[in-house]
Motif scaffolding. Structure first.
Motif, PDB file in Angstrom:
ATOM      1  N   ASN A  38       1.955  40.522  34.485  1.00 16.94           N
ATOM      2  CA  ASN A  38       2.154  39.776  33.249  1.00 16.94           C
ATOM      3  C   ASN A  38       0.889  39.056  32.819  1.00 16.94           C
ATOM      4  O   ASN A  38       0.570  38.969  31.644  1.00 16.94           O
ATOM      5  CB  ASN A  38       3.299  38.768  33.393  1.00 16.94           C
ATOM      6  N   ASP A  39       0.143  38.519  33.797  1.00 14.82           N
ATOM      7  CA  ASP A  39      -1.099  37.817  33.509  1.00 14.82           C
ATOM      8  C   ASP A  39      -2.116  38.770  32.895  1.00 14.82           C
ATOM      9  O   ASP A  39      -2.785  38.439  31.929  1.00 14.82           O
ATOM     10  CB  ASP A  39      -1.640  37.188  34.794  1.00 14.82           C
ATOM     11  N   HIS A  60       0.121  29.459  39.370  1.00 12.40           N
ATOM     12  CA  HIS A  60       1.515  29.881  39.537  1.00 12.40           C
ATOM     13  C   HIS A  60       1.992  29.255  40.853  1.00 12.40           C
ATOM     14  O   HIS A  60       1.317  29.376  41.881  1.00 12.40           O
ATOM     15  CB  HIS A  60       1.585  31.400  39.593  1.00 12.40           C
ATOM     16  N   THR A  87      -2.215  31.859  42.542  1.00 13.77           N
ATOM     17  CA  THR A  87      -0.890  31.412  42.975  1.00 13.77           C
ATOM     18  C   THR A  87      -1.016  30.547  44.224  1.00 13.77           C
ATOM     19  O   THR A  87      -1.840  30.813  45.091  1.00 13.77           O
ATOM     20  CB  THR A  87       0.003  32.628  43.275  1.00 13.77           C
ATOM     21  N   GLU A 127       7.249  38.873  43.241  1.00 11.83           N
ATOM     22  CA  GLU A 127       6.898  37.831  42.276  1.00 11.83           C
ATOM     23  C   GLU A 127       5.390  37.809  42.013  1.00 11.83           C
ATOM     24  O   GLU A 127       4.954  37.669  40.869  1.00 11.83           O
ATOM     25  CB  GLU A 127       7.374  36.463  42.777  1.00 11.83           C
ATOM     26  N   ASP A 150       4.521  40.914  39.870  1.00 11.23           N
ATOM     27  CA  ASP A 150       5.009  40.700  38.507  1.00 11.23           C
ATOM     28  C   ASP A 150       4.123  39.690  37.777  1.00 11.23           C
ATOM     29  O   ASP A 150       3.780  39.880  36.608  1.00 11.23           O
ATOM     30  CB  ASP A 150       6.458  40.204  38.501  1.00 11.23           C
ATOM     31  N   TYR A 151       3.760  38.619  38.467  1.00 10.32           N
ATOM     32  CA  TYR A 151       2.923  37.587  37.862  1.00 10.32           C
ATOM     33  C   TYR A 151       1.556  38.158  37.502  1.00 10.32           C
ATOM     34  O   TYR A 151       1.063  37.936  36.399  1.00 10.32           O
ATOM     35  CB  TYR A 151       2.772  36.399  38.818  1.00 10.32           C
ATOM     36  N   TYR A 163      -4.354  36.016  42.903  1.00 14.28           N
ATOM     37  CA  TYR A 163      -3.137  35.933  42.099  1.00 14.28           C
ATOM     38  C   TYR A 163      -3.017  34.587  41.376  1.00 14.28           C
ATOM     39  O   TYR A 163      -2.031  34.349  40.703  1.00 14.28           O
ATOM     40  CB  TYR A 163      -1.902  36.153  42.979  1.00 14.28           C
TER      41      TYR A 163
END
Length: 144
Positions: free
Chosen positions: A139-140, A109, A58, A132, A135-136, A56
């Protein structure tokens, strides 16, 4: 003025864990149980994030409210040696912001979770993190 001797204060401070805290372990176990795979305390990244989710792109920081100055009742200021603590907290906050900014600049992120959120309702927090992350990722993928 500190109520403890330097030796006693040093002993107390040496027992405060910086990584693998019970809160970090709890968050990691919940994420793992839900199928998320991660690295921990990656020293190649600014701030050595508590949890790194490479898939992710993240990082997650599990912050103690006292040490990282969350706006909650756990973020008290000690009544002794107050000036020292205020300066210490200010440096912690500046360091956190610098690390978050660097990570974002490197394309990561950044998610910060707080001790009080974990203690209040860890399952709700994990669902929020997972939403989150999804969603990330969505969107990515959409904007690449």
């Amino acid at each position: 003025m500190d109520n403890l001797s330097k030796k006693d204060r040093s002993l107390n401070m040496s027992h405060i864990k910086g990584k693998n805290t019970s809160l970090e372990i709890l968050v990691r176990k919940k994420l793992f149980a839900d199928g998320f795979r991660y690295k921990i305390n990656d020293s190649s990244l600014p701030g050595k994030p508590d949890i790194v989710l490479p898939k992710y792109h993240t990082v997650i920081f599990v912050n103690g409210c006292f040490w990282h100055r969350h706006n909650c009742k756990l973020a008290t200021i000690p009544k002794t040696n107050t000036e020292y603590w205020i300066n210490k907290f200010k440096k912690n906050e500046e360091n956190d912001e610098k690390n978050y900014r660097l990570l974002r600049n490197y394309g990561w992120h950044v998610i910060v979770v707080w001790e009080c959120e974990i203690k209040e309702d860890v399952d709700k927090l994990i669902k929020s993190i997972e939403k989150e992350l999804k969603d990330y990722l969505l969107n990515d993928v959409l904007y690449e």
